[in-house]
Design a protein around this motif. Structure first.
Motif, mmCIF file in Angstrom:
data_model
loop_
_atom_site.group_PDB
_atom_site.id
_atom_site.type_symbol
_atom_site.label_atom_id
_atom_site.label_comp_id
_atom_site.label_asym_id
_atom_site.label_seq_id
_atom_site.Cartn_x
_atom_site.Cartn_y
_atom_site.Cartn_z
ATOM 1 N N ARG A 14 0.746 -1.240 0.035
ATOM 2 C CA ARG A 14 -0.219 0.059 -0.054
ATOM 3 C C ARG A 14 0.774 1.381 -0.061
ATOM 4 O O ARG A 14 0.488 2.188 -0.924
ATOM 5 C CB ARG A 14 -0.872 0.027 1.140
ATOM 6 C CG ARG A 14 -1.805 1.205 1.311
ATOM 7 C CD ARG A 14 -2.810 0.897 2.820
ATOM 8 N NE ARG A 14 -3.916 1.965 2.555
ATOM 9 C CZ ARG A 14 -3.724 3.186 2.984
ATOM 10 N NH1 ARG A 14 -2.337 3.799 3.446
ATOM 11 N NH2 ARG A 14 -4.490 4.159 3.118
ATOM 12 N N GLU A 15 1.804 1.116 0.810
ATOM 13 C CA GLU A 15 2.757 2.332 0.869
ATOM 14 C C GLU A 15 3.526 2.768 -0.244
ATOM 15 O O GLU A 15 3.520 3.833 -0.838
ATOM 16 C CB GLU A 15 3.967 2.212 2.079
ATOM 17 C CG GLU A 15 4.910 3.345 2.078
ATOM 18 C CD GLU A 15 4.309 4.770 2.655
ATOM 19 O OE1 GLU A 15 4.878 5.640 2.624
ATOM 20 O OE2 GLU A 15 3.183 4.729 3.127
ATOM 21 N N LEU A 16 4.182 1.712 -1.206
ATOM 22 C CA LEU A 16 4.636 1.768 -2.251
ATOM 23 C C LEU A 16 3.730 2.260 -3.201
ATOM 24 O O LEU A 16 4.182 3.092 -4.229
ATOM 25 C CB LEU A 16 5.353 0.449 -2.615
ATOM 26 C CG LEU A 16 6.724 0.066 -1.689
ATOM 27 C CD1 LEU A 16 7.210 -1.230 -2.266
ATOM 28 C CD2 LEU A 16 7.686 0.967 -1.791
ATOM 29 N N PHE A 17 2.560 1.816 -3.338
ATOM 30 C CA PHE A 17 1.527 1.907 -4.377
ATOM 31 C C PHE A 17 1.278 3.305 -4.333
ATOM 32 O O PHE A 17 1.145 4.068 -5.459
ATOM 33 C CB PHE A 17 0.379 1.097 -4.525
ATOM 34 C CG PHE A 17 -0.426 1.070 -5.786
ATOM 35 C CD1 PHE A 17 -0.102 0.187 -6.802
ATOM 36 C CD2 PHE A 17 -1.266 2.017 -5.775
ATOM 37 C CE1 PHE A 17 -0.959 0.320 -7.920
ATOM 38 C CE2 PHE A 17 -2.179 2.093 -6.859
ATOM 39 C CZ PHE A 17 -1.919 1.247 -8.098
ATOM 40 N N LEU A 18 0.913 3.862 -3.154
ATOM 41 C CA LEU A 18 0.487 5.149 -2.968
ATOM 42 C C LEU A 18 1.552 6.206 -3.530
ATOM 43 O O LEU A 18 1.357 7.204 -3.874
ATOM 44 C CB LEU A 18 0.025 5.343 -1.475
ATOM 45 C CG LEU A 18 -1.239 4.616 -1.115
ATOM 46 C CD1 LEU A 18 -1.606 5.046 0.518
ATOM 47 C CD2 LEU A 18 -2.544 5.062 -2.167
ATOM 48 N N THR A 19 2.645 5.954 -2.974
ATOM 49 C CA THR A 19 3.955 6.764 -3.528
ATOM 50 C C THR A 19 4.243 6.861 -5.043
ATOM 51 O O THR A 19 4.374 7.697 -5.377
ATOM 52 C CB THR A 19 5.102 6.079 -2.670
ATOM 53 O OG1 THR A 19 5.099 5.939 -1.317
ATOM 54 C CG2 THR A 19 6.453 7.018 -3.163
ATOM 55 N N HIS A 20 3.896 5.859 -5.580
ATOM 56 C CA HIS A 20 3.780 5.791 -7.063
ATOM 57 C C HIS A 20 2.783 6.580 -7.667
ATOM 58 O O HIS A 20 2.988 7.255 -8.767
ATOM 59 C CB HIS A 20 3.681 4.206 -7.532
ATOM 60 C CG HIS A 20 3.938 4.012 -8.980
ATOM 61 N ND1 HIS A 20 4.860 3.790 -9.604
ATOM 62 C CD2 HIS A 20 2.998 3.766 -10.050
ATOM 63 C CE1 HIS A 20 4.805 3.780 -10.973
ATOM 64 N NE2 HIS A 20 3.656 3.515 -10.985
ATOM 65 N N CYS A 21 1.722 6.504 -7.159
ATOM 66 C CA CYS A 21 0.537 7.240 -7.651
ATOM 67 C C CYS A 21 0.866 8.750 -7.238
ATOM 68 O O CYS A 21 0.595 9.792 -8.229
ATOM 69 C CB CYS A 21 -0.740 6.763 -7.085
ATOM 70 S SG CYS A 21 -1.328 5.029 -7.731
ATOM 71 N N LEU A 22 1.415 9.067 -6.177
ATOM 72 C CA LEU A 22 1.723 10.470 -5.922
ATOM 73 C C LEU A 22 2.504 11.048 -6.909
ATOM 74 O O LEU A 22 2.610 12.091 -7.422
ATOM 75 C CB LEU A 22 2.137 10.593 -4.508
ATOM 76 C CG LEU A 22 2.574 11.786 -4.095
ATOM 77 C CD1 LEU A 22 1.526 12.706 -3.900
ATOM 78 C CD2 LEU A 22 3.442 11.797 -2.786
ATOM 79 N N TRP A 54 -2.388 -0.959 -13.196
ATOM 80 C CA TRP A 54 -1.281 -0.933 -12.014
ATOM 81 C C TRP A 54 -1.769 -1.744 -10.894
ATOM 82 O O TRP A 54 -0.915 -2.380 -10.549
ATOM 83 C CB TRP A 54 -0.871 0.348 -11.713
ATOM 84 C CG TRP A 54 -0.231 1.345 -12.480
ATOM 85 C CD1 TRP A 54 0.186 1.089 -13.778
ATOM 86 C CD2 TRP A 54 0.108 2.703 -12.205
ATOM 87 N NE1 TRP A 54 0.715 2.054 -14.199
ATOM 88 C CE2 TRP A 54 0.737 3.192 -13.549
ATOM 89 C CE3 TRP A 54 -0.559 3.861 -11.421
ATOM 90 C CZ2 TRP A 54 1.097 4.458 -13.632
ATOM 91 C CZ3 TRP A 54 0.012 5.064 -11.548
ATOM 92 C CH2 TRP A 54 0.859 5.344 -12.855
ATOM 93 N N ILE A 55 -2.835 -1.624 -10.542
ATOM 94 C CA ILE A 55 -3.212 -2.433 -9.132
ATOM 95 C C ILE A 55 -3.600 -3.920 -9.529
ATOM 96 O O ILE A 55 -2.749 -4.702 -9.030
ATOM 97 C CB ILE A 55 -4.963 -1.714 -8.491
ATOM 98 C CG1 ILE A 55 -4.590 -0.199 -8.354
ATOM 99 C CG2 ILE A 55 -5.190 -2.938 -7.524
ATOM 100 C CD1 ILE A 55 -5.922 0.164 -7.791
#
Length: 215
Positions: A14-22, A54-55
């Motif tokens: 979750r942390e890595l995915f949200l960072t990627h989206c940011l 991506w998800i």
């Protein structure tokens, strides 16, 4: 990172995915703060479709099967996955804790055994049920067989109590020592004459000496 129910690495994923989206300025498609201007907002649909790809592209096969549904926005997919992990977290923690408590070395090496314990401990931390280092050491000692009784007793009475890594190193040294052959070796049963054979030989020798003296 591949998201997997068996590994339960949701928080890290979750942390890595949200960072990627940011970084790519599409975080609003996950948290729902970016909405289409109308039903024909093609640029929004393209960005949202990209986030959905991506998800889905980061899910383990079994998780993909249980999460995939046609239609819906990226936020819908995100919430389905989040709910799967949140709802199963407590039951997963109970199962992992039981696995850790009952783990035994059996035919594993010390390295293999301790790695399996550490793996379960890491999974428990992922579901917000961390195990203290001292408790992990005690679980490790409880799963050993009787040939390690001597070193187990030493570890249990050490002050300060050893860390998991220190106990692991002590056990590996003991494992190496146990594998070494005894110095000088032990005489086998076949190499050692029986007591009755020795007595017969001694009796015969005494009789021969008596006959010689009489002659």
């Amino acid at each position: 990172m591949v998201l997997d129910l068996d590994v339960f690495n949701y928080d890290a994923w979750r942390e890595l995915f949200l960072t990627h989206c940011l970084v790519f300025d599409v975080l609003g498609h996950v948290d729902g703060t970016t909405l289409p201007t109308d039903d024909d907002d093609l640029p929004w649909k393209k960005r949202d479709g990209l986030v959905k790809l991506w998800i889905y592209g980061t899910l383990a096969p079994l998780l993909f099967k249980s999460s995939f549904k046609t239609g819906g926005a990226a936020k819908d997919v995100w919430l389905r996955i989040e709910n799967q992990f949140r709802n199963s977290k407590e039951s997963h923690a109970i199962q992992l804790d039981n696995d850790l408590r009952t783990k035994e070395i059996r035919d594993k090496t010390i390295q293999e055994y301790t790695q399996s314990l550490k793996f379960i401990a890491d999974l428990l931390e992922n579901v917000d049920a961390p195990v203290s280092d001292k408790t992990l050491v005690m679980y490790m000692l409880n799963g050993l067989d009787e040939k390690f009784d001597h070193i187990i007793n030493i570890i249990k009475h050490q002050k300060p109590f050893p860390t998991f890594e220190e106990a692991h190193n002590m056990l590996e040294l003991e494992e190496t020592r146990l594998k070494k052959p005894l110095k000088g070796g032990a005489a086998s049963h076949n190499d050692t004459p029986s007591l009755s054979t020795a007595l017969v030989a001694t009796t015969k020798e005494s009789n021969q000496q008596t006959i010689t003296m009489d002659n």
